[in-house]
Motif scaffolding. Structure first.
Motif, PDB file in Angstrom:
ATOM      1  N   SER A  38      13.050  -7.234  67.739  1.00  0.00           N
ATOM      2  CA  SER A  38      12.675  -5.821  67.657  1.00  0.00           C
ATOM      3  C   SER A  38      11.169  -5.609  67.657  1.00  0.00           C
ATOM      4  N   ALA A  39      10.395  -6.675  67.420  1.00  0.00           N
ATOM      5  CA  ALA A  39       8.925  -6.656  67.533  1.00  0.00           C
ATOM      6  C   ALA A  39       8.285  -5.497  66.756  1.00  0.00           C
ATOM      7  N   PRO A  40       8.271  -5.563  65.420  1.00  0.00           N
ATOM      8  CA  PRO A  40       7.752  -4.446  64.609  1.00  0.00           C
ATOM      9  C   PRO A  40       6.341  -3.988  64.967  1.00  0.00           C
ATOM     10  N   LEU A  41       5.433  -4.928  65.188  1.00  0.00           N
ATOM     11  CA  LEU A  41       4.055  -4.530  65.497  1.00  0.00           C
ATOM     12  C   LEU A  41       3.970  -3.876  66.875  1.00  0.00           C
ATOM     13  N   THR A  42       4.791  -4.341  67.801  1.00  0.00           N
ATOM     14  CA  THR A  42       4.825  -3.725  69.131  1.00  0.00           C
ATOM     15  C   THR A  42       5.330  -2.291  69.040  1.00  0.00           C
ATOM     16  N   VAL A  43       6.344  -2.079  68.218  1.00  0.00           N
ATOM     17  CA  VAL A  43       6.860  -0.720  68.011  1.00  0.00           C
ATOM     18  C   VAL A  43       5.798   0.159  67.363  1.00  0.00           C
ATOM     19  N   ALA A  44       5.084  -0.396  66.365  1.00  0.00           N
ATOM     20  CA  ALA A  44       4.043   0.378  65.684  1.00  0.00           C
ATOM     21  C   ALA A  44       2.924   0.770  66.643  1.00  0.00           C
ATOM     22  N   CYS A 216      16.346   8.370  72.417  1.00  0.00           N
ATOM     23  CA  CYS A 216      16.328   7.176  73.270  1.00  0.00           C
ATOM     24  C   CYS A 216      15.159   6.266  72.914  1.00  0.00           C
ATOM     25  N   CYS A 217      13.992   6.866  72.707  1.00  0.00           N
ATOM     26  CA  CYS A 217      12.802   6.082  72.348  1.00  0.00           C
ATOM     27  C   CYS A 217      13.000   5.369  71.019  1.00  0.00           C
ATOM     28  N   VAL A 218      13.543   6.100  70.049  1.00  0.00           N
ATOM     29  CA  VAL A 218      13.764   5.520  68.724  1.00  0.00           C
ATOM     30  C   VAL A 218      14.812   4.418  68.789  1.00  0.00           C
ATOM     31  N   PHE A 219      15.884   4.662  69.529  1.00  0.00           N
ATOM     32  CA  PHE A 219      16.951   3.664  69.628  1.00  0.00           C
ATOM     33  C   PHE A 219      16.440   2.382  70.266  1.00  0.00           C
ATOM     34  N   ALA A 220      15.559   2.509  71.260  1.00  0.00           N
ATOM     35  CA  ALA A 220      15.037   1.328  71.950  1.00  0.00           C
ATOM     36  C   ALA A 220      14.282   0.408  71.005  1.00  0.00           C
ATOM     37  N   ALA A 221      13.744   0.956  69.917  1.00  0.00           N
ATOM     38  CA  ALA A 221      12.993   0.138  68.963  1.00  0.00           C
ATOM     39  C   ALA A 221      13.883  -0.859  68.232  1.00  0.00           C
ATOM     40  N   TYR A 222      15.190  -0.615  68.228  1.00  0.00           N
ATOM     41  CA  TYR A 222      16.117  -1.495  67.511  1.00  0.00           C
ATOM     42  C   TYR A 222      16.701  -2.591  68.402  1.00  0.00           C
ATOM     43  N   MET A 223      16.338  -2.610  69.669  1.00  0.00           N
ATOM     44  CA  MET A 223      16.937  -3.582  70.582  1.00  0.00           C
ATOM     45  C   MET A 223      16.748  -5.004  70.061  1.00  0.00           C
TER      46      MET A 223
END
Length: 492
Positions: A38-44, A216-223
């Motif tokens: 899920s790459a937390p820093l990438t999402v941030a 959709c954007c938020v859901f993609a963060a959980y991939m």
């Protein structure tokens, strides 16, 4: 190594497809793998600013929590299934045992397309980010694709070895990643120019704007959260480890992302956060940290963003390798892909195949002169996310069907009926929203052919998989009968 009849050394033969890998990892190890994807820093750095800037929705923190609830519902049925079915196929195995062997092969092909797309898309972002970082600090310009190929070789080498080697690498990278984001969050909350407001946590703020796109954007963060079941054959206690790791990962990711989005909004100022995000994009995190924590921290954060992408690449690489191994073992793909390495007991041929595919696709994009972020990353990660949402929906339906045909299994009504029914309905809505807003996510006009070409690839993969399954049923009935059978009961 083994000795031949002349006494010279010769390579040991690979372990057969029927061999089981060593059970080396526990709950913590699986959580590291899942969260890394899920790459937390990438999402941030990328996901939160994009969600704020593109949609204008201020209630991103609340939506992260709501999606976590939906995935928690999904995880209830998913975890119940994992107590009765183990195997490196996850979506493929669950769909085959729930909806039938032919749909299971269709799910397998969609999974291979989706996870490869996610892996290669993230590789594009890694190349661009790393090239920019090196150029800004040394003045040396390195083509993005050169860095991607070097990273692909490193990830391939780690994926070739035992799974616990990769887990140890992920553990180190994740500690650095989480520590960086946590310091950033504290800095934004303590330097909020307008104070810390609870407005981003309200329903009105969450529904004021392009709700379909932001979901959709938020859901993609959980991939990647669902990848725990891929390691069920390598868990010390598969009946408990997969379920616990999935719940912990969903809860951890949901709370962490919500807190980071709230911190970023507070640091920019609640009244102007969406405007700042639209103007600065991925630079928003680093400009905020410059003013609140100093440029030294920003430099470290940008470096750890690169390691965050590396961790995500390793996690998705391992997922693809295990899918390939599972399909090779059951004859859906060539049997040779199902064997394990004689020393590492790893799905090494699946790892080599995934490495080759990444190098080939990156080479095609590079030769075509495509942009690593606008094209490689945006196109492929959105394609992969759409495919995974469809697979989640299919898995919810599979849970319902699997337990409906096996009333003797002692699973609570909540796990076998209520939770998968609720999650299936929610996932169907999210998939429809993602499909109808796909042009916005790609950043193209509604008339752009990419709007339908990329989603069509998912349908083509599903159709090809189902067609291959039907061919196996007619031409190789013995192998067809074995589809999903290697995903057996973990208790015996």
């Amino acid at each position: 190594m083994a000795l031949d009849h002349q006494g010279s050394a010769s390579p040991a033969p690979p372990l057969p497809a029927t061999a089981a890998p060593e059970r080396r990892i526990g709950v913590a190890g699986i959580v590291f793998v899942v969260v890394a994807a899920s790459a937390p820093l990438t999402v941030a750095a990328g996901g939160v600013p994009q969600s704020l800037g593109v949609t204008g929705v201020l209630g991103i923190p609340l939506l992260y929590l709501l999606i976590a609830v939906v995935l928690g519902l999904f995880s209830a049925g998913y975890a119940a299934m994992s107590r009765h079915i183990t195997g490196a196929g996850a979506f493929y195995a669950y769909t085959a045992r729930g909806l039938g062997r032919t749909p299971g092969v269709g799910a397998a092909f969609v999974a291979l397309l989706s996870y490869n797309a996610m892996q290669i898309g993230i590789a594009g972002l890694f190349g661009a980010t790393t090239a920019e970082f090196i150029d800004a600090r040394t003045g040396v310009e390195i083509p993005w694709w050169v860095l991607v190929l070097a990273c692909t070789a490193l990830v391939g080498a780690l994926g070739y070895r035992r799974v616990d080697v990769g887990v140890r690498v992920l553990a180190v990278l994740l500690v650095l990643e989480f520590g960086t984001v946590l310091v950033f969050d504290i800095g934004q909350f303590t330097h909020a120019p307008e104070g810390v407001s609870t407005t981003p946590l309200t329903w009105g703020a969450a529904t004021d704007g392009s709700l379909g796109v932001v979901l959709c954007c938020v859901f993609a963060a959980y991939m990647g959260f669902e990848s725990a079941a891929l390691y069920s054959e390598e868990c010390r206690d598969p009946r408990r480890t997969v379920a616990r790791a999935t719940y912990i990962a969903v809860g951890l990711i949901g709370v962490f992302y919500a807190a980071t989005a709230w911190a970023m909004i507070s640091g920019a100022g609640t009244g102007r956060a969406t405007q700042v995000a639209a103007e600065q994009g991925p630079l928003m995190m680093f400009s905020l940290s410059d003013s609140s924590l100093g440029t030294v921290f920003s430099d470290f954060a940008q470096f750890f963003l690169i390691t965050s992408l590396l961790a995500a690449l390793l996690s998705f690489h391992n997922a693809v390798a295990r899918y390939v191994r599972s399909l090779g073992r059951e004859g859906v793909l060539p049997r040779g892909l199902g064997v394990l390495h004689p020393r590492h007991a790893s799905p090494h041929r699946g790892s080599l195949l995934q490495t080759a595919i990444t190098a080939a696709v990156i080479g095609i994009f590079a030769l075509a002169g495509r942009d690593p972020v606008a094209d490689v990353f945006t196109w492929l990660t959105n394609l992969g996310a759409l495919g995974v949402i469809l697979l989640l929906f299919a898995t919810s339906a599979s849970v319902l069907a699997y337990f409906a045909r096996r009333p003797e299994l002692t699973e609570p009504l909540w796990h076998r009926v209520v939770a998968p029914l609720l999650s299936g309905a929610a996932l169907a809505v999210v998939f429809w929203l993602a499909l109808t807003n796909f042009s916005v996510q790609l950043g193209v006009s509604s008339g752009n052919p990419l709007r339908w070409i990329l989603p069509s690839l998912i349908l083509a993969a599903a159709a090809a998989g189902c067609g291959w399954g039907l061919w196996l049923r007619a031409a190789r009935p013995a192998e067809y009968a074995g589809i999903g059978s290697k995903a057996g009961d973990p208790s015996g």
